[in-house]
Structure formats: structure tokens, C-alpha cells
Motif scaffolding. Structure first.
Motif, PDB file in Angstrom:
ATOM      1  N   PRO A  64      71.920  11.471   1.804  1.00 25.74           N
ATOM      2  CA  PRO A  64      71.685  10.031   1.698  1.00 25.74           C
ATOM      3  C   PRO A  64      70.700   9.746   0.567  1.00 25.74           C
ATOM      4  CG  PRO A  64      70.631  10.943   3.662  1.00 25.74           C
ATOM      5  CD  PRO A  64      71.486  12.008   3.080  1.00 25.74           C
ATOM      6  N   PRO A  65      70.833   8.599  -0.116  1.00 21.74           N
ATOM      7  CA  PRO A  65      69.949   8.327  -1.236  1.00 21.74           C
ATOM      8  C   PRO A  65      68.488   8.245  -0.804  1.00 21.74           C
ATOM      9  CG  PRO A  65      71.204   6.371  -0.615  1.00 21.74           C
ATOM     10  CD  PRO A  65      71.743   7.496   0.171  1.00 21.74           C
ATOM     11  N   LEU A  66      67.632   8.840  -1.608  1.00 24.71           N
ATOM     12  CA  LEU A  66      66.210   8.755  -1.309  1.00 24.71           C
ATOM     13  C   LEU A  66      65.767   7.350  -1.666  1.00 24.71           C
ATOM     14  CD1 LEU A  66      64.948  12.095  -2.820  1.00 24.71           C
ATOM     15  CD2 LEU A  66      64.906  11.428  -0.415  1.00 24.71           C
ATOM     16  N   ARG A  67      64.933   6.793  -0.852  1.00 26.30           N
ATOM     17  CA  ARG A  67      64.506   5.434  -1.123  1.00 26.30           C
ATOM     18  C   ARG A  67      63.034   5.394  -1.475  1.00 26.30           C
ATOM     19  NH1 ARG A  67      67.925   1.425   1.522  1.00 26.30           N
ATOM     20  NH2 ARG A  67      69.689   2.437   2.493  1.00 26.30           N
ATOM     21  N   THR A  68      62.691   4.447  -2.326  1.00 27.40           N
ATOM     22  CA  THR A  68      61.287   4.257  -2.666  1.00 27.40           C
ATOM     23  C   THR A  68      60.789   3.087  -1.849  1.00 27.40           C
ATOM     24  OG1 THR A  68      62.021   4.687  -4.901  1.00 27.40           O
ATOM     25  CG2 THR A  68      59.721   4.040  -4.629  1.00 27.40           C
ATOM     26  N   THR A  69      59.683   3.284  -1.184  1.00 25.36           N
ATOM     27  CA  THR A  69      59.160   2.147  -0.428  1.00 25.36           C
ATOM     28  C   THR A  69      58.559   1.134  -1.409  1.00 25.36           C
ATOM     29  OG1 THR A  69      57.469   1.423   1.100  1.00 25.36           O
ATOM     30  CG2 THR A  69      57.144   3.575   0.103  1.00 25.36           C
ATOM     31  N   SER A  70      58.781  -0.127  -1.098  1.00 23.76           N
ATOM     32  CA  SER A  70      58.312  -1.181  -1.988  1.00 23.76           C
ATOM     33  C   SER A  70      56.855  -1.521  -1.722  1.00 23.76           C
ATOM     34  CB  SER A  70      59.158  -2.429  -1.776  1.00 23.76           C
ATOM     35  OG  SER A  70      58.928  -2.918  -0.467  1.00 23.76           O
ATOM     36  N   GLY A  71      56.282  -0.924  -0.696  1.00 25.18           N
ATOM     37  CA  GLY A  71      54.900  -1.251  -0.339  1.00 25.18           C
ATOM     38  C   GLY A  71      54.829  -2.485   0.542  1.00 25.18           C
ATOM     39  N   ILE A  72      55.969  -3.121   0.765  1.00 25.68           N
ATOM     40  CA  ILE A  72      55.995  -4.312   1.622  1.00 25.68           C
ATOM     41  C   ILE A  72      57.001  -4.034   2.729  1.00 25.68           C
ATOM     42  CG2 ILE A  72      56.537  -6.780   1.693  1.00 25.68           C
ATOM     43  CD1 ILE A  72      55.647  -6.966  -1.190  1.00 25.68           C
ATOM     44  N   ALA A  73      56.501  -3.862   3.944  1.00 27.28           N
ATOM     45  CA  ALA A  73      57.354  -3.414   5.046  1.00 27.28           C
ATOM     46  C   ALA A  73      58.503  -4.387   5.314  1.00 27.28           C
ATOM     47  CB  ALA A  73      56.508  -3.234   6.302  1.00 27.28           C
ATOM     48  N   GLU A  74      58.246  -5.680   5.212  1.00 30.47           N
ATOM     49  CA  GLU A  74      59.303  -6.666   5.483  1.00 30.47           C
ATOM     50  C   GLU A  74      60.429  -6.549   4.450  1.00 30.47           C
ATOM     51  OE1 GLU A  74      59.263  -9.342   8.046  1.00 30.47           O
ATOM     52  OE2 GLU A  74      57.927  -7.808   8.817  1.00 30.47           O
ATOM     53  N   PHE A  75      60.061  -6.287   3.216  1.00 34.25           N
ATOM     54  CA  PHE A  75      61.066  -6.128   2.161  1.00 34.25           C
ATOM     55  C   PHE A  75      61.884  -4.863   2.416  1.00 34.25           C
ATOM     56  CE2 PHE A  75      62.624  -4.774  -1.979  1.00 34.25           C
ATOM     57  CZ  PHE A  75      63.158  -5.944  -2.484  1.00 34.25           C
ATOM     58  N   ASP A  76      61.195  -3.791   2.800  1.00 36.66           N
ATOM     59  CA  ASP A  76      61.894  -2.538   3.104  1.00 36.66           C
ATOM     60  C   ASP A  76      62.872  -2.717   4.251  1.00 36.66           C
ATOM     61  OD1 ASP A  76      60.536  -1.353   1.109  1.00 36.66           O
ATOM     62  OD2 ASP A  76      59.092  -0.292   2.372  1.00 36.66           O
ATOM     63  N   LEU A  77      62.461  -3.502   5.238  1.00 31.88           N
ATOM     64  CA  LEU A  77      63.323  -3.746   6.397  1.00 31.88           C
ATOM     65  C   LEU A  77      64.611  -4.449   5.964  1.00 31.88           C
ATOM     66  CD1 LEU A  77      63.372  -3.778   9.600  1.00 31.88           C
ATOM     67  CD2 LEU A  77      62.660  -6.146   9.399  1.00 31.88           C
ATOM     68  N   VAL A  78      64.462  -5.460   5.117  1.00 30.47           N
ATOM     69  CA  VAL A  78      65.626  -6.240   4.690  1.00 30.47           C
ATOM     70  C   VAL A  78      66.553  -5.418   3.801  1.00 30.47           C
ATOM     71  CG1 VAL A  78      66.368  -8.318   3.458  1.00 30.47           C
ATOM     72  CG2 VAL A  78      64.361  -8.397   4.899  1.00 30.47           C
ATOM     73  N   THR A  79      65.967  -4.548   2.964  1.00 28.58           N
ATOM     74  CA  THR A  79      66.818  -3.760   2.071  1.00 28.58           C
ATOM     75  C   THR A  79      67.402  -2.532   2.774  1.00 28.58           C
ATOM     76  OG1 THR A  79      64.812  -2.684   1.291  1.00 28.58           O
ATOM     77  CG2 THR A  79      65.721  -4.423  -0.097  1.00 28.58           C
ATOM     78  N   GLY A  80      67.013  -2.312   4.008  1.00 28.68           N
ATOM     79  CA  GLY A  80      67.585  -1.198   4.755  1.00 28.68           C
ATOM     80  C   GLY A  80      66.776   0.076   4.618  1.00 28.68           C
ATOM     81  N   LEU A 256      59.938 -11.732   7.181  1.00 23.26           N
ATOM     82  CA  LEU A 256      59.142 -12.953   7.359  1.00 23.26           C
ATOM     83  C   LEU A 256      57.837 -12.852   6.584  1.00 23.26           C
ATOM     84  CD1 LEU A 256      59.604 -13.513  11.183  1.00 23.26           C
ATOM     85  CD2 LEU A 256      60.651 -14.798   9.337  1.00 23.26           C
ATOM     86  N   PHE A 257      57.556 -13.885   5.826  1.00 23.32           N
ATOM     87  CA  PHE A 257      56.340 -13.926   5.016  1.00 23.32           C
ATOM     88  C   PHE A 257      55.654 -15.267   5.191  1.00 23.32           C
ATOM     89  CE2 PHE A 257      59.309 -11.170   2.836  1.00 23.32           C
ATOM     90  CZ  PHE A 257      58.532 -10.080   2.482  1.00 23.32           C
ATOM     91  N   ARG A 258      54.389 -15.270   4.831  1.00 22.72           N
ATOM     92  CA  ARG A 258      53.669 -16.527   4.790  1.00 22.72           C
ATOM     93  C   ARG A 258      53.059 -16.628   3.405  1.00 22.72           C
ATOM     94  NH1 ARG A 258      50.599 -16.273   9.546  1.00 22.72           N
ATOM     95  NH2 ARG A 258      51.996 -17.574  10.753  1.00 22.72           N
ATOM     96  N   MET A 259      53.223 -17.774   2.747  1.00 23.90           N
ATOM     97  CA  MET A 259      52.642 -17.964   1.413  1.00 23.90           C
ATOM     98  C   MET A 259      51.199 -18.421   1.584  1.00 23.90           C
ATOM     99  SD  MET A 259      53.081 -17.789  -1.827  1.00 23.90           S
ATOM    100  CE  MET A 259      54.621 -18.031  -2.689  1.00 23.90           C
ATOM    101  N   THR A 260      50.282 -17.626   1.087  1.00 27.72           N
ATOM    102  CA  THR A 260      48.867 -17.972   1.222  1.00 27.72           C
ATOM    103  C   THR A 260      48.265 -18.114  -0.173  1.00 27.72           C
ATOM    104  OG1 THR A 260      48.071 -15.717   1.104  1.00 27.72           O
ATOM    105  CG2 THR A 260      48.781 -16.471   3.268  1.00 27.72           C
ATOM    106  N   GLY A 261      47.002 -18.409  -0.214  1.00 24.93           N
ATOM    107  CA  GLY A 261      46.306 -18.510  -1.498  1.00 24.93           C
ATOM    108  C   GLY A 261      46.307 -17.180  -2.237  1.00 24.93           C
ATOM    109  N   LYS A 262      46.515 -16.089  -1.492  1.00 24.22           N
ATOM    110  CA  LYS A 262      46.526 -14.763  -2.127  1.00 24.22           C
ATOM    111  C   LYS A 262      47.919 -14.171  -2.128  1.00 24.22           C
ATOM    112  CE  LYS A 262      41.853 -13.171  -1.681  1.00 24.22           C
ATOM    113  NZ  LYS A 262      40.982 -12.185  -1.111  1.00 24.22           N
ATOM    114  N   GLY A 263      48.895 -15.007  -2.315  1.00 28.50           N
ATOM    115  CA  GLY A 263      50.267 -14.520  -2.403  1.00 28.50           C
ATOM    116  C   GLY A 263      50.959 -14.444  -1.055  1.00 28.50           C
ATOM    117  N   LEU A 264      52.018 -13.627  -1.013  1.00 33.55           N
ATOM    118  CA  LEU A 264      52.820 -13.541   0.196  1.00 33.55           C
ATOM    119  C   LEU A 264      52.234 -12.524   1.154  1.00 33.55           C
ATOM    120  CD1 LEU A 264      56.212 -13.599  -1.641  1.00 33.55           C
ATOM    121  CD2 LEU A 264      55.503 -15.291   0.047  1.00 33.55           C
ATOM    122  N   GLU A 265      52.073 -12.960   2.381  1.00 35.58           N
ATOM    123  CA  GLU A 265      51.570 -12.068   3.415  1.00 35.58           C
ATOM    124  C   GLU A 265      52.693 -11.795   4.385  1.00 35.58           C
ATOM    125  OE1 GLU A 265      48.350 -13.641   5.722  1.00 35.58           O
ATOM    126  OE2 GLU A 265      46.984 -13.241   4.055  1.00 35.58           O
TER     127      GLU A 265
END
Ligand code: TYD
Ligand code: MG
Length: 447
Positions: A64-80, A256-265
Motif C-alpha cells: 500500500p502507498p506510504l502516506r505522509t502525515t500532513s500534521g493536521i489530524a482532521e485533514f489526514d482523516l479526510v484524505t484517508g 472539522l475546523f474552527r477559524m480562529t485568530g491564529k488560523g484553523l484549529e
């Protein structure tokens, strides 16, 4: 009849906007209606790759293809599970929703190159500073010429490439202005080829046009591996990342993210987004659980029933299918003995969340009854059930997990179909469980 061979020598005319071919020049393209976009094309558009190779299906890429984590768990979840090398991810969304912010946050978690045709390197640097992300590994370029991008990526071999946005790309060798459909399509095809050849994942950002398609008639979706939509309510700070197509994973997951003063949380306590603790005790409100990929999200349905002064009562739904609402209102009239024929019915899913599952039928119906009778549903009561035309309350998919989520969130009473109610103890729910066969029984219990 004209001989086929003589056609080749004739100049071809191509619309720079939609790519349609014309036998002769015209002022207006009859395919897309664009004016002054037709130009003579001397040569056929360049083909992607001239060398064909054969690979053994069993041997090549058996693992299976090795995946690089994006550092953002929600993004990783959506991309599989992370970013697959050599894959092309298209992130679409309304302007201002936060696509560039998300892309920059991901880019900063690895050695990457951020090509931006929309913001200057200085603006991007300032944004990175505001987001307080480690920007050491990121290089920024304002090049939007695909040939230049190809060269830079081949030379530098970054871990990730971000293109912000596809609408700003252009190819030198292609006729047509920047942002035209022909340019976007061919530029994207070149970048897909680049990603496959070098193994460098490419993240493309695309603005959604008014009719909801990315850069025109959904033409990029089949070119790329993954299509994600970033959506949300501008009046609120939450954002949902949804997979629309994914060659490397499921399309059911949402981030799921929340847009805050310091970017997406990233949102950890997901139920806090769509459940408001204040309105849940007022008349016209009911809580149910929605299945979103591998997760269950609790949400609140709000209904408002008022006497109408029109001969045709209105039905309006926000975050819920209008036809389903009309159907539920009809079932309530027939089997719940409600007089909705003289009432306007408005249904809204709190927090701008939208639901597509029929498992939320029961909550919608009970919210309507609650508003009509002006009697709140008791606090900490959750429900799930599909409503049939006969007024019967039917079981829902994966009720076990929905019950577990209700239990975790401190719910005390559950209203479910008869069959589903038998699962509650098994799922670890210790409160009161009411199994109902029909909407009339649900109404009897709640009101
Ligand atoms: P942006 O990522 O530029 O949107 P897009 O690329 O989709 O057009 O984000 C734009 C909005 O996000 C902007 O209106 C301001 C807001 N924002 C924040 O609230 N906090 C932040 O830290 C950042 C970077 C942006
Ligand atoms: Mg942007």
C-alpha cells in the motif's frame, strides 16, 4: 465530400475559453458564448507523455502507498490517512473560506514549495507569522507559469507542492488567457503528470464558481486523485472539509475546523459545534445523531410552526431536504392528527450543519410537534429513527454507535424505534430508553 487528408493542412481554430474547436474563425464561440476567444492554433496541444511503459500488476507497487502525515489530524482523516506520494489533491471552496490558510498550515509541516499567484511572498510570510507555524521548510514562489513550476519542482524535489490557485495558472505554449478553461485544464493535466512522474504530491486550490463547480464545468475532478471541498458558514467560525472524490480512501469522512485568530484549529469536541446548550430546552428543538464517515455528530433540529395567512402554507428547510420535510409534515398530519394544513413550517439545523440521513426524520418530526404545541422536549433527550409513509418509526443504520455517542455526551433519555431500543443496554446506555413503533407513540411519550 472533402478528403480527410486535406483537413490536416487547414489551420485549426480553438476557443481559448472552453477549448472547443471550430472549422473557421468566429467572433463568438458558439460552445461557450465567449467573445474574441477564438484563435488559430498552429499545432495540436502537447501530449502528456510520449513514452508508454508496461508494469506488472502483481510486482509494481504491491505494498500500500506510504502516506505522509500532513500534521493536521482532521485533514489526514479526510484524505484517508495522509498524503499519498505523487497524488494530486484539489481543494475547492468559496473565496475567503480558508483554503490558503489550510494549505499553508499543511505546507509548513513538511519541506514544501508554495506557489501563489494570489498573494505576494511577503503576504504569505506575514500570514505564516500570524499563524505561528514553523515556516523553515517552506519556500514561496509567485510563479504561475506551469513550465517554470515543472522545472522548479524537478530540481528541488520538495515533499509537497501547493498551487494557490489553479485559476491563476497558465502555460506559455497554449493560446488563451490565464484563468480560461482551456488553460486551467491543460495546466492541471501537466501538474498531474508532474506529480506522477516525480512522486511529489501536489495540492491544488480552486475557487468554486457561482454554480458550485470548481473552475467551470467540473472539468478538473476527473483529472485529480482527490477532491476536497472546504465549506462552512461565513457568519460562524467553523469549517467542514469534505471529501467529494478520493482514489485513496473513503469519501464519507469529514474534517472539522474552527477559524480562529491564529488560523484553523482542529475541533476535538465536535458536538460543541452543532449543539447549543441554551436553545436545546426550548420548544421546537430536538437532538439527533448523524453518521459522518467514521464519526457520529450530535446536532440540533429547530422547527418553527406558525399559523399562516396564505392559502398555500409554506415549508422551508435549511440544512435538511425540503422534499423530506414536506413528506414528514404530511405524515404528521395523517398519522399524528396534527393540523399543519393551516401552518407554515420552518426547519433549520443548528450551526449551519446539513443532514442527509433519514435517521434524523424522527427529530425533525418531534421538533415540529414541539413547536406547534409549544412544549419543549425534556432536556437530555436524544432520538433517531426513520419515518415511513405509514407513520411507522423504523430502525437506523449503526444505531449502536449513535447510542454510544448519546451516552458519552450525557443524554438521559433516548427515543428509538422498537428494534433499535433493544440495543441500548448493549451499547452501554444506562438511562431511560423508549422504543416506539409509530410517530403517534413517540408523541404520546414526549408531549
Ligand atoms: P483564506 O485562507 O485567505 O481564504 P481562501 O484562500 O479560501 O480565499 O482565509 C480568509 C479568511 O480567513 C479571511 O477572511 C480571514 C480569515 N482568517 C482568520 O480568521 N484567521 C487567520 O489566522 C487567517 C490566516 C485568516
Ligand atoms: Mg486564498
Amino acid at each position: 465530400m472533402t478528403a480527410k487528408g486535406s483537413d490536416k493542412k487547414r489551420p485549426r481554430f480553438v476557443c481559448a475559453s472552453c477549448g472547443a474547436e471550430h472549422p473557421k474563425w468566429a467572433g463568438c464561440c458558439d460552445a461557450c458564448g465567449e467573445w474574441n476567444a477564438i484563435t488559430a492554433a498552429e499545432s495540436a496541444p502537447a501530449r502528456l507523455s510520449s513514452r508508454a511503459e508496461l508494469h506488472s500488476l502483481a510486482g509494481a507497487g504491491g505494498e500500500p502507498p506510504l502516506r505522509t502525515t500532513s500534521g493536521i489530524a482532521e485533514f489526514d482523516l479526510v484524505t484517508g490517512g495522509g498524503i499519498v506520494p505523487g497524488s494530486v489533491i484539489l481543494v475547492g471552496g468559496d473565496p475567503g473560506i480558508g483554503k490558503s490558510t489550510l494549505a499553508l498550515q499543511i505546507a509548513c509541516s513538511m519541506k514544501s514549495i508554495y506557489f501563489s499567484g494570489e498573494e505576494s511572498p511577503l503576504q504569505i510570510r506575514q500570514r505564516a507569522q500570524r499563524l505561528a507555524v514553523p515556516a523553515d521548510g517552506v519556500q514561496v514562489s509567485s510563479s504561475t507559469i506551469v513550465e517554470e513550476i515543472q522545472e522548479i519542482v524537478q530540481d528541488r524535489k520538495p515533499e509537497c507542492v501547493v498551487i494557490d490557485s489553479v485559476q491563476t495558472l497558465s502555460l506559455r505554449e497554449l493560446p488563451g488567457f490565464r484563468g480560461s478553461i482551456g488553460q486551467i485544464r491543460e495546466s492541471t493535466a501537466r501538474l498531474v503528470e508532474l506529480a506522477k512522474r516525480t512522486g511529489v504530491p501536489v495540492m491544488l486550490i480552486g475557487h468554486i464558481t457561482k454554480d458550485g463547480a470548481i473552475a467551470g464545468p467540473k472539468m478538473l475532478e476527473h483529472l485529480v486523485d482527490t477532491v476536497l471541498y472546504f465549506e462552512g458558514d461565513f457568519s460562524r467560525d467553523y469549517r467542514i472539509l469534505r471529501a467529494f472524490k478520493n482514489r485513496f480512501g473513503s469519501v464519507n469522512e469529514i474534517g472539522l475546523f474552527r477559524m480562529t485568530g491564529k488560523g484553523l484549529e482542529e475541533v476535538r469536541d465536535k458536538n460543541s459545534l452543532f449543539l447549543s446548550p441554551f436553545s436545546s430546552h426550548s420548544a421546537g428543538s430536538a437532538v439527533s445523531a448523524s453518521l459522518e464517515g467514521s464519526r457520529i455528530i450530535l446536532f440540533e433540529v429547530q422547527a418553527l410552526v406558525t399559523f399562516t395567512s396564505f392559502s398555500n402554507p409554506r415549508r422551508m428547510a435549511d440544512g435538511f431536504d425540503l422534499n423530506r420535510l414536506i413528506l414528514i409534515a404530511a405524515v404528521l398530519e395523517k398519522h399524528g392528527m396534527l393540523k399543519l394544513g393551516t401552518c407554515d413550517v420552518f426547519v433549520n439545523v443548528a450551526g449551519g450543519f446539513s443532514i442527509t440521513e433519514t435517521a434524523s426524520d424522527l427529530a425533525v418530526a418531534m421538533a415540529i410537534v414541539s413547536s406547534l404545541r409549544e412544549r419543549p422536549i425534556p432536556a437530555h433527550t436524544g432520538m433517531a429513527g426513520e419515518i415511513a409513509l405509514s407513520g411507522e418509526v423504523r430502525p437506523v443504520a449503526q444505531v449502536h454507535r449513535r447510542i454510544q455517542e448519546f451516552a458519552r455526551s450525557g443524554f438521559k433519555t433516548l427515543v428509538l424505534s422498537k428494534k433499535d431500543s433493544l440495543e441500548a443496554r448493549d451499547a452501554g446506555f444506562t438511562g431511560e430508553v423508549v422504543g416506539v413503533a409509530t410517530i403517534a407513540e413517540a408523541m404520546d411519550f414526549l408531549f
